[in-house]
Design an enzyme around this catalytic site. Structure first.
Site, PDB file in Angstrom:
ATOM      1  CB  CYS B  86     -25.524 -34.163  16.768  1.00 36.53           C
ATOM      2  SG  CYS B  86     -24.501 -33.146  17.827  1.00 36.53           S
ATOM      3  CG  HIS B 196     -22.341 -33.711  12.904  1.00 35.50           C
ATOM      4  ND1 HIS B 196     -23.698 -33.499  12.952  1.00 35.50           N
ATOM      5  CD2 HIS B 196     -21.846 -33.208  14.057  1.00 35.50           C
ATOM      6  CE1 HIS B 196     -24.011 -32.894  14.080  1.00 35.50           C
ATOM      7  NE2 HIS B 196     -22.914 -32.706  14.775  1.00 35.50           N
ATOM      8  CD  GLU B 198     -24.850 -34.217   9.653  1.00 33.35           C
ATOM      9  OE1 GLU B 198     -24.482 -35.396   9.860  1.00 33.35           O
ATOM     10  OE2 GLU B 198     -25.197 -33.450  10.572  1.00 33.35           O
TER      11      GLU B 198
END
Ligand SMILES: Nc1ncnc2c1ncn2[C@@H]1O[C@H](COP(=O)(O)OP(=O)(O)O)[C@@H](O)[C@H]1O
Ligand SMILES: [Mg+2]
Lengths: 80, 222, 733, 80
Positions: B86, B196, B198
């Site tokens: 990002c 993302h 994560e």
């Protein structure tokens, strides 16, 4: 003190989503006949110096190093 | 495997990233601060998401010029793996470590939702845990993820297999050219991606499709 | 050249400060002389409605604010509630209505910034936000502009700051045409023994200014927030504040780092009337005086006067009292984060608030009295008129399938996805339930099973019809939404948005709503721990709908058992828990009547609080024991909309059996209170034991791809979904 | 066709977080002596008309309605 204006615009051929959206919005607001809109940035700077030539050199360096992303943008410096 | 996370003021998915690296890699990453000029000896450097320097001027522009990024560039040149997610992707582009630029989303709006990603190249150090062509779930959360590159650059990265992730099944959330969601550099050791992973690694997230990326790059078995 | 701090005090000037003649007399009596210009500004800030709560204080005192889990009730920057294991949740809701109407993006953004600051000032790291938004009717010329600006402002600030938005509300009503409401909620987590307060302690200690520089932003802002709008609104514009989420994020990290170092004795953020309110509050609470030297205040504009500095509402600023021996350490932390750090004064023992500028004393006021002696009014109020009864025969009938599809596509019931997808709902990696369910849920980081649920609720149409029942209902609905996830509701915050309290009928609404809120909070063990009052929400004499927004927090012990709105599987039994035998009856003020037939009629639904509690406790038990597989409360649009939302969220259809002699419209669209739709497997259903006094009716089965309501046409779930998801994006274009 | 440039700048006194961040970054890059930076926007428009006076009126209306947020911004129109 020297005042300067830096104008940063997108290079030709680089997509401009904001400009496109504004075109659409202007049209929706009844402003017809707007052929194209491209959005850019201006930076108004104040420099603590009296040396115009030196200032211009400095500002060009600032553009190259930070103010413009020369991959997609052009810039133009104007001492006011 | 040792990892490092770059911290810059305004980043805000640093804690998410540290949690993912710790949970999956088994030990916490070291952190480096914007003013650090050296990065410890690690195998992976991660630049997490957020709004470094408020995303003022251009996303990632100011961050890319901070001292720590010179150190990241040196490590990258030595072959250390670097991953930007990002804002981290935006920073890598601004730093010239990856080609192209990320523009404002075509909708002009911030977008946070789950999308589908196609693993367009499973032969990188970051994606070896996925199958070529596999479609995974992954969330996005960004305002400027609309990837753009000039025609030559685009042809080059497509030709080299540098496009690693693509938005799939019509879920492109930002107008990105060729549905590009993530790319690697020429050498294949620097990855930038908008989504993302994560935030999708465990049951609490409602899925774990992002795990294989960390498992691949950290060299841990699934 | 020195900056002038003297202006002669005229009647016009006093009036322009929002001070009434008798209030000015009170000032004269208090200080025994004419105030200086700066002092007049200080009084106007401290004594306006926004800071002094002079119209509402008497009634706010009646609210229940304590309970076994309450660590700190109202009176600090935010409420603090114990969640066990040495941790606390810190939360509050606050309005930014007028600024958002004037400049929607910045108004909403700075509203979010302000509430986040309230939370981290207390030592908590923000973990969740909500936003309760009310706009004029969709057709109104300004509505789209306001929606677009407010939503991007809320997102622009919260997303960059890095906190997930977990819920909120969006409603449209013509009564907000000239006065939109932006209520922002934030919650944070802290160690229960490491909460920071604003009370200064110790004489001769440094008062430190931290954060961003002071500009002329919002000078007069607190005064504006309490002034009724009129057509001269354009002249008030230059007071717009601009938010800087980047600086706020740095401020958060710097403050938490500093707090951990043990250097902080007291801390107060600069909100409304910035330096004035924060300094006075720190001194007055600690029974200390404060001396400020304005020449030390970091400024970003030239030639700022004392008056402007004292009233500036520049954002992202804090005031602290620090241990002098840790001054250098503190300064280093702030410089690391690129923030200003300046010692601007000290604590004194004289109980005076003394302000110096360019060597002159520009204010010298008794610090306690500035707050304590603020006027307090027992404003006259009248009993709200009860609306006429509504006969069932007076309510038009309609095919229920057609009614349901239409209702799902109305401005007030349709999906708010267009809104919440502009908010980062996932950041921090703890979001367990995103917007779209009954409550947003986040797990408590570092704990294996604990989670917190958040909901924001009020039905202003009910409040207009009956402020007392409406106040009760807002609390009950919030409590119910938390319960529907399996959470035990812990405590709430209230944001009371009303019109001009100097009008007895408006004051009557406020009084009755507070009475209703208090009664419900007592009955449901749901104390109010923080809040905010926003009055004078009217334009040219037309008030908004009375809107007492309730933001609640609940605790889930084990999130693996949490309930969601979506049907879990096909072929499960559907029950209505807590409903009457007829399933639904009450059509007064319902969405059915209002949004399908254009009529705001009848009494608001009655909330039986004992019933509410019994039903909620029973449903929570079903969830916690793992019996309930999906749960949704019935709110706007009644049972029909609730079931449709469960189907839409899962993509699974359902068949609802309605008796042949049933009044399908009332059953499906009545808005009777205290009802939940609960699903469970057939085995669990067979073993289901009735709870004391809680009515449980089996109403159908999940399965298939359509929703079949009695004998009405089966509606494909995709059609329901299209209706539900379609309105907002189409409206916003 | 008429080309025009609209420049939109923040009003005096309105906080400019971007400008401030850029000041800091320029300083960190070793450009000292930059007193202040204020950031604004430019829009480059193309209008399908030949009537300059009319174009100017139209563009001013576009600014009022869309391009500038007149609560906090000033604008300036220049026909090129
Ligand atoms: N402004 C907003 N921001 C985030 N979520 C929102 C917003 N408005 C509504 N929502 C979400 O949409 C869902 C439906 O809202 P609402 O109809 O008010 O719920 P309920 O009837 O359960 O109180 C909820 O999950 C709510 O949190
Ligand atoms: Mg609900």
């Amino acid at each position: 003190m020297i005042k300067a204006r830096v104008t940063v615009t997108l290079k030709n051929g680089v997509l401009d989503p904001q400009g496109k959206a504004i075109e659409g919005a202007l049209d929706a607001l009844g402003f017809n006949g707007v052929g194209s809109v491209r959005q850019g940035k201006v930076f108004d700077l104040e420099l603590d110096t009296a040396d115009k030539a030196q200032a211009e050199i400095e500002i060009n360096a600032m553009c190259e190093k930070l103010l413009a992303n020369t991959v997609i943008e052009n810039y133009q410096v104007e001492i006011i | 495997m040792k990892s490092a996370v770059v911290l810059l003021p305004g980043l805000n998915r640093d804690r998410d990233m540290i949690a993912a690296l710790t949970k999956i890699g088994g030990k916490p990453p070291v952190t480096v601060w914007q003013t650090d000029t050296e990065i410890p000896d690690v195998d992976l450097i991660v630049i997490p998401g957020g709004f470094s320097y408020g995303d003022y001027l251009r996303c990632g522009a100011i961050a890319a010029r901070m001292p720590v990024m010179r150190a990241v560039a040196e490590k990258a040149a030595q072959g250390v793996k670097v991953m930007g997610v990002c804002n981290g992707f935006q920073i890598l582009l601004e730093a010239g470590l990856l080609p192209g630029a990320l523009m404002r989303n075509a909708s002009l709006k911030f977008v946070c939702r789950e999308v589908k990603l196609e693993v367009a190249n499973a032969a990188t150090a970051f994606t070896s845990g996925y199958q070529q062509g596999q479609v995974i779930r992954c969330p996005v959360a960004h305002h400027d993820g609309n990837y753009f590159a000039d025609t030559d650059t685009l042809a080059r990265i497509e030709g080299n297999g540098q496009v690693v992730f693509r938005y799939a099944d019509g879920t492109n959330p930002n107008g990105s050219i060729n549905d590009i969601a993530g790319i690697v550099n020429d050498a294949g050791n620097v990855l930038g991606l908008m989504p993302h992973p994560e935030n999708l690694i465990e049951a609490a997230h409602g899925g774990s499709d992002g795990r294989a990326l960390f498992e691949s790059v950290l060299g841990v078995a699934a | 050249m020195t900056i002038s701090n003297t202006v002669s005090i005229t009647d016009e000037l006093i009036a322009a400060h929002g001070l009434k003649p008798d209030e000015y007399q009170r000032i004269l009596k208090l200080i025994g002389r004419e105030p200086t210009y700066t002092e007049l500004g200080i009084f106007s800030a401290m004594w306006n409605e926004h800071c002094s709560y002079k119209s509402s204080k008497k009634w706010l005192r009646t609210l229940p604010t304590s309970g076994p889990c309450v660590i700190q009730g109202p009176g600090e920057n935010a409420g603090v509630v114990d969640i066990g294991d040495g941790q606390a949740v810190v939360f509050k809701m606050e309005s930014h209505n007028h600024p958002s109407y004037i400049e929607p993006y910045q108004g909403a953004a700075t509203g979010v910034g302000g509430i986040l600051r309230d939370v981290f000032t207390m030592g908590a790291r923000p973990v969740a936000t909500m936003n309760a938004l009310r706009f004029g009717e969709p057709e109104h010329a300004k509505t789209r502009h306001l929606v677009s600006g407010v939503v991007s402002g809320v997102g622009g600030y919260g997303n960059a700051f890095g906190v997930p938005t977990v819920g909120g509300e969006v409603q449209f009503d013509a009564r907000y045409n000239d006065n939109c409401l932006v209520n922002a909620f934030a919650a944070g987590l802290a160690d229960a023994d490491a909460i920071f307060y604003s009370k200064a302690e110790g004489v001769g200690l440094p008062v430190v200014y931290l954060g961003a520089k002071t500009g002329r932003d919002g000078v007069g802002g607190a005064t504006m927030a309490s002034a009724e709008f009129d057509d001269s609104i354009d002249e008030k514009r230059p007071t717009v504040q601009v938010g800087d989420p980047f600086t706020e994020k740095c401020l958060l990290e710097a403050c938490l780092e500093l707090m951990a170092s043990g250097a902080v004795i007291a801390i107060q953020d600069m909100g409304a009337a910035g330096l004035t309110c924060s300094a006075v509050e720190m001194g007055a609470k600690g029974d200390l005086g404060i001396r400020l030297d304005l020449d030390k205040v970091p400024v970003r504009e030239e030639r700022m006067s004392a008056y402007e500095m004292m009233l500036s509402e520049s954002q992202e600023r804090m005031l602290m009292v620090l241990r002098p021996e840790q001054e250098k350490e503190a300064e280093a932390i702030f410089h690391k984060w690129g923030l200003d750090f300046a010692i601007v004064g000290e604590t004194t023992d004289d109980l005076r608030f003394r302000v110096f500028h360019q060597g002159d004393e520009v204010a010298n006021l008794p610090i306690k009295e500035l707050g304590d002696e603020a006027p307090e009014y027992d404003r006259p109020w009248v009993e709200p008129a009860a609306p006429a009864a509504l006969e069932r025969t007076d309510v038009p009938d309609m095919d229920v399938a057609e009614a349901l599809v239409k209702l799902l596509g109305t401005p007030n019931i349709s999906s708010r996805r267009w809104v919440w997808e502009q908010y980062d709902t996932l950041i921090q990696g703890n979001s367990l339930q995103l917007p779209g369910g009954d409550a947003g849920v986040i797990r408590v980081e570092g704990h294996a099973t604990k989670a917190l649920a958040f909901s924001s609720d009020v039905n202003p149409r009910y409040c207009e019809a009956d402020p007392f029942e409406g106040g009760k209902q807002a609390v009950a609905e919030c409590w119910r939404n938390l319960t529907a996830t399996g959470a035990l509701p812990l405590a709430a915050t209230d944001n009371l948005n009303f019109g001009n309290p100097e009008r007895p009928e408006i004051m009557g609404q406020l009084v009755h709503a507070i009475k209703g809120i208090g009664e419900a909070c007592r009955a449901l063990d749901f104390p109010i721990v923080s809040g905010n009052v926003s009055l004078y929400n009217e334009t040219n004499g037309q008030g908004i709908l009375p809107t007492p927004t309730i933001g609640g927090v609940g605790l889930i012990d084990d999130w693996s058992k949490m309930a969601r709105v979506r049907f879990a599987a096909e072929n499960e039994e559907i029950f209505l828990v807590g409903g009457p035998r007829e399933l639904g009856t009450h059509l007064g003020q319902s969405a059915y009547l209002r949004d399908l037939h254009g009529r705001n009629e009848g009494p608001a639904p009655h909330v039986d609080l004992a019933h509410e509690k019994a039903v909620g406790d029973f449903v929570r038990g079903l969830i916690r024991s793992g019996i309930a597989t999906a749960v949704h409360d019935c709110s706007d649009g009644g049972l029909g909309v609730a079931i449709a939302e469960m189907a839409i969220a899962s993509g699974i259809g359902a068949t609802v059996d309605l008796a042949d002699d049933c009044d399908a419209v009332a059953a499906l669209f009545g808005e009777d209170q205290g009802r939940y739709v609960v699903t469970m497997s057939k085995d669990s259903a067979a073993a289901l034991a009735a709870a004391n006094g809680v009515n449980i009716v089996r109403i159908g089965t999940t399965g298939g791809s359509s929703l079949k309501l009695g004998r009405a046409r089966a509606i494909p779930v995709v059609e329901l979904k299209e209706a539900h998801e379609g309105w907002f994006p189409t409206f916003m274009g």
